[in-house]
Design a protein around this motif. Structure first.
Motif, PDB file in Angstrom:
ATOM      1  N   ARG A 199       0.281  -0.071 -18.853  1.00 33.93           N
ATOM      2  CA  ARG A 199      -0.821  -0.424 -17.768  1.00 33.93           C
ATOM      3  C   ARG A 199      -0.282  -0.271 -16.372  1.00 33.93           C
ATOM      4  O   ARG A 199       0.606  -1.039 -16.123  1.00 33.93           O
ATOM      5  CB  ARG A 199      -1.321  -1.968 -17.989  1.00 33.93           C
ATOM      6  N   TYR A 200      -0.995   0.510 -15.619  1.00 35.92           N
ATOM      7  CA  TYR A 200      -0.680   0.585 -13.989  1.00 35.92           C
ATOM      8  C   TYR A 200      -1.404  -0.311 -13.303  1.00 35.92           C
ATOM      9  O   TYR A 200      -2.466  -0.219 -13.358  1.00 35.92           O
ATOM     10  CB  TYR A 200      -0.742   2.080 -13.726  1.00 35.92           C
ATOM     11  N   GLU A 201      -0.557  -1.143 -12.699  1.00 33.59           N
ATOM     12  CA  GLU A 201      -1.185  -2.199 -11.679  1.00 33.59           C
ATOM     13  C   GLU A 201      -1.770  -1.649 -10.553  1.00 33.59           C
ATOM     14  O   GLU A 201      -0.782  -0.883  -9.743  1.00 33.59           O
ATOM     15  CB  GLU A 201      -0.236  -3.328 -11.469  1.00 33.59           C
ATOM     16  N   GLU A 202      -2.823  -2.121 -10.056  1.00 36.26           N
ATOM     17  CA  GLU A 202      -3.370  -1.553  -8.757  1.00 36.26           C
ATOM     18  C   GLU A 202      -2.455  -1.998  -7.787  1.00 36.26           C
ATOM     19  O   GLU A 202      -2.034  -3.290  -7.589  1.00 36.26           O
ATOM     20  CB  GLU A 202      -4.928  -2.087  -8.625  1.00 36.26           C
ATOM     21  N   GLY A 203      -2.172  -1.070  -6.778  1.00 33.14           N
ATOM     22  CA  GLY A 203      -1.245  -1.491  -5.561  1.00 33.14           C
ATOM     23  C   GLY A 203       0.112  -1.533  -5.750  1.00 33.14           C
ATOM     24  O   GLY A 203       0.865  -1.810  -4.873  1.00 33.14           O
ATOM     25  N   LYS A 204       0.562  -1.274  -6.902  1.00 34.01           N
ATOM     26  CA  LYS A 204       1.932  -0.816  -7.203  1.00 34.01           C
ATOM     27  C   LYS A 204       2.537   0.379  -7.182  1.00 34.01           C
ATOM     28  O   LYS A 204       1.691   1.328  -7.619  1.00 34.01           O
ATOM     29  CB  LYS A 204       2.240  -1.708  -8.542  1.00 34.01           C
ATOM     30  N   THR A 205       3.822   0.593  -7.252  1.00 36.04           N
ATOM     31  CA  THR A 205       4.686   1.759  -7.369  1.00 36.04           C
ATOM     32  C   THR A 205       5.322   1.732  -8.638  1.00 36.04           C
ATOM     33  O   THR A 205       6.138   1.053  -8.872  1.00 36.04           O
ATOM     34  CB  THR A 205       5.376   2.117  -6.257  1.00 36.04           C
ATOM     35  N   THR A 206       5.049   2.883  -9.482  1.00 38.01           N
ATOM     36  CA  THR A 206       5.730   3.042 -10.706  1.00 38.01           C
ATOM     37  C   THR A 206       6.489   4.321 -10.701  1.00 38.01           C
ATOM     38  O   THR A 206       5.719   5.383 -10.239  1.00 38.01           O
ATOM     39  CB  THR A 206       4.831   3.243 -11.853  1.00 38.01           C
ATOM     40  N   ALA A 207       7.834   4.363 -10.956  1.00 34.98           N
ATOM     41  CA  ALA A 207       8.463   5.580 -10.994  1.00 34.98           C
ATOM     42  C   ALA A 207       8.837   5.852 -12.530  1.00 34.98           C
ATOM     43  O   ALA A 207       8.753   5.004 -13.461  1.00 34.98           O
ATOM     44  CB  ALA A 207      10.094   5.251 -10.474  1.00 34.98           C
ATOM     45  N   LEU A 208       8.705   7.355 -12.827  1.00 36.49           N
ATOM     46  CA  LEU A 208       8.910   7.654 -14.457  1.00 36.49           C
ATOM     47  C   LEU A 208      10.351   8.367 -14.280  1.00 36.49           C
ATOM     48  O   LEU A 208      10.493   9.336 -13.411  1.00 36.49           O
ATOM     49  CB  LEU A 208       7.893   8.756 -14.632  1.00 36.49           C
ATOM     50  N   ALA A 209      11.154   7.870 -15.050  1.00 34.28           N
ATOM     51  CA  ALA A 209      12.633   8.492 -14.788  1.00 34.28           C
ATOM     52  C   ALA A 209      12.950   8.755 -16.431  1.00 34.28           C
ATOM     53  O   ALA A 209      12.203   8.375 -17.308  1.00 34.28           O
ATOM     54  CB  ALA A 209      13.454   7.367 -14.272  1.00 34.28           C
ATOM     55  N   GLY A 210      14.148   9.615 -16.487  1.00 30.82           N
ATOM     56  CA  GLY A 210      14.794  10.068 -17.564  1.00 30.82           C
ATOM     57  C   GLY A 210      15.304  11.316 -17.750  1.00 30.82           C
ATOM     58  O   GLY A 210      14.989  12.149 -16.697  1.00 30.82           O
ATOM     59  N   PRO A 211      15.590  11.909 -18.746  1.00 34.35           N
ATOM     60  CA  PRO A 211      16.574  13.126 -18.952  1.00 34.35           C
ATOM     61  C   PRO A 211      15.337  14.230 -18.759  1.00 34.35           C
ATOM     62  O   PRO A 211      14.163  14.115 -19.040  1.00 34.35           O
ATOM     63  CB  PRO A 211      17.064  13.194 -20.076  1.00 34.35           C
ATOM     64  N   GLN A 249       2.219   2.459   0.559  1.00 33.94           N
ATOM     65  CA  GLN A 249       2.214   1.118  -0.022  1.00 33.94           C
ATOM     66  C   GLN A 249       1.822   0.039   0.735  1.00 33.94           C
ATOM     67  O   GLN A 249       1.300  -1.036   0.132  1.00 33.94           O
ATOM     68  CB  GLN A 249       3.844   1.011  -0.528  1.00 33.94           C
ATOM     69  N   GLU A 250       2.133   0.138   2.047  1.00 35.44           N
ATOM     70  CA  GLU A 250       1.733  -0.942   2.851  1.00 35.44           C
ATOM     71  C   GLU A 250       0.267  -0.981   2.862  1.00 35.44           C
ATOM     72  O   GLU A 250      -0.539  -2.284   2.996  1.00 35.44           O
ATOM     73  CB  GLU A 250       2.280  -0.916   4.280  1.00 35.44           C
ATOM     74  N   ALA A 251      -0.550  -0.140   2.589  1.00 36.45           N
ATOM     75  CA  ALA A 251      -1.917  -0.020   2.494  1.00 36.45           C
ATOM     76  C   ALA A 251      -2.581  -0.585   1.320  1.00 36.45           C
ATOM     77  O   ALA A 251      -3.722  -0.340   0.869  1.00 36.45           O
ATOM     78  CB  ALA A 251      -2.518   1.259   2.886  1.00 36.45           C
ATOM     79  N   HIS A 252      -1.400  -0.999   0.301  1.00 37.76           N
ATOM     80  CA  HIS A 252      -1.649  -1.207  -1.109  1.00 37.76           C
ATOM     81  C   HIS A 252      -2.494  -0.169  -2.058  1.00 37.76           C
ATOM     82  O   HIS A 252      -3.387  -0.246  -2.793  1.00 37.76           O
ATOM     83  CB  HIS A 252      -2.666  -2.360  -1.127  1.00 37.76           C
TER      84      HIS A 252
END
Ligand code: ATP
Ligand code: MG
Length: 244
Positions: free
Chosen positions: A26-38, A188-191
């Motif tokens: 679940r991606y939360e509104e206003g948040k930043t998610t990074a997808l990482a991996g090989p 991000q500052e603008a949510h």
């Protein structure tokens, strides 16, 4: 904050094998998610599934509770107006010039906007990303880094509130990459909600509220930025996974 996007047991198959398997998040509104991996782990595929650009073979992706695959044309257009995607390979239209590439999203999502207003918005976005060269040329005449700038400008042009960015600073010099990172910070500052793929631990640390480590199409581990900052072993583990 509520969830803006949800992946429910999503699997994606191609050429008789699973590329993504039982992925839930679940991606939360206003948040930043990074997808990482090989490399080849499935990050781009998960990002495209999250953005509704690929349809899962199993499971569902919901935007504000609504399955993207079952949206009406109108609902889909509303979703597209709110979301924007920077592709790993930039994916600029080869047969259009740069001006046409930036005009098209405005023509689709703001049909009543005048040509003068479109020109003003394009000028504004180009200034933000730092592209100063010719606009009456096609993408093949640009370097990879310049293509990334135009791809980023195209993504920002309609002022999206949900950003999908795939390796969006790759091929850029330090100052151009820094400018794009700062642009994301201002979103991000603008949510706004940001979901990005990166191999760069510094950028992940700088921007991400959480990190999803993806390997072999599966969600291996999730980390918060605080965990990355406070736990050197976890940071090292992530960096190894990114670099491998
Ligand atoms: N449409 C497709 N058909 C066949 N194989 C595919 C397809 N899309 C992705 N794959 C395969 O799925 C795996 C994951 O690809 P993906 O592009 O999602 O990885 P990635 O984590 O983004 O890698 P990178 O870091 O190199 O960009 C790769 O092995 C790729 O070859
Ligand atoms: Mg990729």
């Amino acid at each position: 904050m509520s969830d803006i996007l949800e992946l429910k047991d999503v699997s994606f198959f191609a050429q008789n094998r699973s590329i993504v398997e039982d992925f839930s998040w679940r991606y939360e509104e206003g948040k930043t998610t990074a997808l990482a991996g090989p490399s080849g782990g499935g990050k781009s595929t998960v990002l495209k599934l999250s953005a509704g650009l690929l349809v899962p073979g199993r499971g569902e992706v919901c935007f504000r509770g609504k399955n993207i695959a079952h949206m009406s044309h109108k609902e889909n257009l509303e979703f597209r107006a709110e979301a924007a995607f920077v592709f790993q390979d930039s994916a600029l239209w080869a047969n259009q010039n740069l001006l046409q590439i930036l005009e098209l999203p405005l023509q689709i999502h703001f049909p009543r906007m005048s040509a003068a207003e479109r020109g003003k918005r394009i000028e504004e976005v180009l200034k933000e990303v730092g592209y100063k060269k010719e606009m009456a040329i096609r993408p093949s005449m640009l370097s990879m880094g310049e293509q990334k700038l135009i791809a980023f400008a195209r993504a920002m042009i309609c002022r999206p509130r949900l950003l999908f960015l795939d390796e969006w600073t790759e091929s850029l010099d330090g100052s151009a990459a820094g400018r794009l990172v700062n642009l994301v910070k201002s979103r991000q500052e603008a949510h706004d909600t940001v979901i990005f793929v990166s191999h760069d631990l510094r950028i992940i640390r700088d921007l991400a509220d959480q990190v999803l480590m993806i390997q072999d199409g599966k969600l291996l581990i999730t980390l918060t930025r605080e965990q990355l900052d406070s736990d050197a072993h976890l940071a090292q583990y992530l960096e190894k996974g990114i670099a491998s």
